[in-house]
Design a protein around this motif. Structure first.
Motif, short mmCIF file in Angstrom:
data_model
loop_
_atom_site.label_atom_id
_atom_site.label_comp_id
_atom_site.label_asym_id
_atom_site.label_seq_id
_atom_site.Cartn_x
_atom_site.Cartn_y
_atom_site.Cartn_z
N ILE A 361 0.83 -1.21 0.00
CA ILE A 361 0.00 0.00 0.00
C ILE A 361 0.87 1.26 0.00
O ILE A 361 0.58 2.23 -0.70
CB ILE A 361 -0.95 -0.03 1.21
CG1 ILE A 361 -2.04 -1.09 1.01
CG2 ILE A 361 -1.57 1.34 1.46
CD1 ILE A 361 -2.88 -1.36 2.25
N LEU A 362 1.95 1.24 0.77
CA LEU A 362 2.83 2.40 0.81
C LEU A 362 3.52 2.60 -0.53
O LEU A 362 3.60 3.72 -1.04
CB LEU A 362 3.87 2.24 1.92
CG LEU A 362 4.83 3.41 2.13
CD1 LEU A 362 4.08 4.70 2.42
CD2 LEU A 362 5.81 3.10 3.26
N ASP A 363 3.98 1.52 -1.12
CA ASP A 363 4.70 1.62 -2.40
C ASP A 363 3.79 2.03 -3.55
O ASP A 363 4.15 2.87 -4.38
CB ASP A 363 5.38 0.29 -2.74
CG ASP A 363 6.55 -0.02 -1.82
OD1 ASP A 363 7.09 0.93 -1.21
OD2 ASP A 363 6.93 -1.21 -1.72
N GLU A 364 2.61 1.42 -3.60
CA GLU A 364 1.74 1.59 -4.77
C GLU A 364 0.74 2.73 -4.62
O GLU A 364 0.37 3.37 -5.61
CB GLU A 364 0.99 0.29 -5.05
CG GLU A 364 1.89 -0.88 -5.41
CD GLU A 364 2.56 -0.71 -6.77
OE1 GLU A 364 2.05 0.08 -7.60
OE2 GLU A 364 3.61 -1.35 -7.00
N ALA A 365 0.25 2.97 -3.41
CA ALA A 365 -0.76 4.01 -3.22
C ALA A 365 -0.23 5.22 -2.47
O ALA A 365 -0.93 6.23 -2.34
CB ALA A 365 -1.96 3.43 -2.47
N GLU A 366 0.99 5.11 -1.95
CA GLU A 366 1.61 6.18 -1.17
C GLU A 366 0.73 6.55 0.02
O GLU A 366 0.46 7.72 0.30
CB GLU A 366 1.92 7.39 -2.05
CG GLU A 366 2.96 7.05 -3.12
CD GLU A 366 3.36 8.21 -3.99
OE1 GLU A 366 2.44 8.89 -4.50
OE2 GLU A 366 4.57 8.45 -4.15
N VAL A 367 0.26 5.52 0.70
CA VAL A 367 -0.54 5.65 1.92
C VAL A 367 0.13 4.82 3.00
O VAL A 367 0.44 3.64 2.79
CB VAL A 367 -1.99 5.17 1.69
CG1 VAL A 367 -2.74 5.09 3.01
CG2 VAL A 367 -2.70 6.09 0.71
N ALA A 368 0.37 5.42 4.16
CA ALA A 368 1.05 4.73 5.27
C ALA A 368 0.02 4.26 6.29
O ALA A 368 -0.74 5.07 6.84
CB ALA A 368 2.06 5.66 5.94
N VAL A 369 -0.01 2.96 6.53
CA VAL A 369 -0.87 2.35 7.54
C VAL A 369 0.00 1.43 8.39
O VAL A 369 1.11 1.08 8.00
CB VAL A 369 -2.03 1.56 6.91
CG1 VAL A 369 -2.94 2.48 6.11
CG2 VAL A 369 -1.50 0.43 6.01
N VAL A 370 -0.50 1.03 9.56
CA VAL A 370 0.27 0.16 10.45
C VAL A 370 -0.32 -1.24 10.39
O VAL A 370 -1.53 -1.42 10.59
CB VAL A 370 0.25 0.68 11.89
CG1 VAL A 370 1.21 -0.15 12.76
CG2 VAL A 370 0.66 2.15 11.95
N PRO A 371 0.50 -2.26 10.13
CA PRO A 371 -0.02 -3.62 10.06
C PRO A 371 -0.39 -4.18 11.42
O PRO A 371 0.19 -3.79 12.44
CB PRO A 371 1.14 -4.41 9.43
CG PRO A 371 2.36 -3.64 9.81
CD PRO A 371 1.93 -2.19 9.82
N GLY A 372 -1.35 -5.10 11.43
CA GLY A 372 -1.84 -5.67 12.68
C GLY A 372 -0.80 -6.42 13.48
O GLY A 372 -0.96 -6.57 14.70
N GLU A 373 0.26 -6.90 12.83
CA GLU A 373 1.32 -7.59 13.58
C GLU A 373 1.87 -6.73 14.70
O GLU A 373 2.29 -7.25 15.74
CB GLU A 373 2.45 -8.00 12.62
CG GLU A 373 2.18 -9.22 11.76
CD GLU A 373 1.36 -8.92 10.51
OE1 GLU A 373 1.23 -9.82 9.67
OE2 GLU A 373 0.85 -7.77 10.36
N ALA A 374 1.88 -5.42 14.50
CA ALA A 374 2.39 -4.51 15.53
C ALA A 374 1.54 -4.53 16.79
O ALA A 374 2.01 -4.17 17.87
CB ALA A 374 2.45 -3.08 14.98
#
Length: 408
Positions: A361-374
């Motif tokens: 998502i960050l690479d293709e849409a340039e949107v930063a989200v936090v994955p659930g693993e965190a």
């Protein structure tokens, strides 16, 4: 053939080397670095209100800067006037009566959490941690010598754990149960009945409770914040509250939190702080004094904006095939399940985990989200909606466009 590095040659201690960096701050830092490099990244990573700190709070800090009284050391446990104001604020907002001797002012909520666990945990003591959890809780527990024991809730229960789940996780080594409502990362809020049931269970079993009330004023719709020791008075002697000004008053950078608890525990935590950091910045404490002593008008304005954004982000996320997002009742986070998207092809890639999906998502849409693993639950993403309305709509629109391309 290589051998393990002898402890005498280890450059970083095992205790500190085992700590993971804050995933939320790491995502936020990466997003900001990309923006600085000219990429139009929209960040949903950090749990930080986009509003400025209210003017009257800033003015109090300006005046404090000019007062030589605040140019010197002050008591490690906090300015007496701020501790008194926290006592009054706690009674006003929670209906819970405490004494100033039960208050320790800390360098933000994170220090409050660590010092609280450090004050009551011995090596091997277990802490029941409902998951999804904020990334700092398990690390603070481990640093204090404790053992986090996860109890997982999912979207089918609105990310709320039950007394039955907590009881199933309890062992002879269980000393503390963590209770967070409203929740980071899910926005879940426990009803008064469910909160009371958990509090009475903890009291009946002789357990300590650490309750994080940092999002107390950010509840929406019919949801209601309740403070455990106020509704379960018999819990008070084994209950520690952590709180602060960061979220309610848009003061994340000011770094002022506090602990409320039994006097012996607060004294022990104060002793620890006296050696770790001494007093919190006096200027920041005076700003916090203005915040907790003032009315909640600015808070209500921010909450209205967050509520609007909450409804928008949930609606837009649930329009994406393969995404399910329960409606959060508090804080400023959405926590959608993306499990149905994992393994599907998106622009030539097949992300198998939410970590891989967040990177795509960050690479293709340039949107930063936090994955659930965190947060201890793979298969989810956390999005903070504490950002401007236009950025929120643009960011989720990019997600919609990208994830619509997913195919088996």
């Amino acid at each position: 053939m290589t051998s393990a590095t002898p402890s005498s040659e280890r450059r970083v201690s095992a205790r500190i080397g085992a700590i993971s960096e804050s995933a939320t701050l790491a995502v936020d830092a990466k997003a900001k670095a990309l923006k600085a490099a000219g990429r139009p990244v929209i960040g949903f990573g950090a749990g930080e209100p986009d509003f400025p700190t209210p003017d009257y709070i800033v003015e109090a800090a300006v005046e404090a800067c000019r007062n030589p009284k605040y140019h010197r050391y002050t008591p490690a446990g906090g300015l007496p006037e701020l501790k008194a104001a926290i006592v009054a604020k706690t009674l006003r907002d929670s209906g819970y009566q405490v004494d100033a001797s039960q208050v320790l002012v800390t360098n933000g909520g994170k220090q409050a959490i660590y010092e609280a666990f450090a004050a009551i945990l011995d090596p091997g003591d277990e802490v029941i941690v409902p998951a999804p959890y904020w990334t700092t809780y398990p690390e603070s527990i481990r640093l204090a010598g404790g053992v986090p024991v996860e109890v997982v809730a999912d979207e089918t229960t609105g990310y709320r754990v039950s007394v039955e789940q907590l009881e199933a996780a309890r062992t002879e080594r269980t000393k503390v149960v963590l209770f967070v409502s409203p929740s980071n990362p899910t926005g879940a809020v426990y009803s008064e009945a469910d909160a009371e049931a958990i509090g009475r269970w903890a009291a009946d079993k002789g357990l300590w409770v650490l309750t994080d009330e940092i999002y107390e004023h950010l509840v929406y719709g019919d949801a209601k914040f309740v403070s455990l020791p106020a509704i379960v008075p018999e819990l008070a002697d084994k209950c520690i509250i952590v709180n602060g000004v960061a979220k309610t008053y848009a003061m994340t950078g000011w770094r002022v939190g506090w602990i409320i608890g039994p006097t012996d525990v607060v004294k022990a935590a104060t002793n620890l702080q006296s050696h770790a950091t001494s007093n919190v910045s006096n200027v920041a404490q005076v700003a916090a004094l203005a915040a907790v002593s003032g009315n909640l008008d600015a808070v209500h304005e921010m909450r209205t904006a967050f509520d609007r954004r909450r409804q928008t982000i949930v609606r837009m996320l649930n329009e994406i095939d393969g995404v399910f997002c329960p409606t959060p009742e508090g804080a400023f986070y959405a926590y959608p399940s993306v499990k149905e998207l994992l393994g599907k092809e998106i622009r030539g890639k097949r992300p198998q985990t939410s970590v891989e999906l967040a990177a795509l998502i960050l690479d293709e849409a340039e949107v930063a989200v936090v994955p659930g693993e965190a947060f201890g639950t793979p298969g989810y993403l956390r999005l903070s909606y504490a950002l401007g309305d236009e950025d929120l709509i643009e960011g989720v629109s990019r997600l919609q466009k990208l994830l619509a391309e997913a195919k088996a």
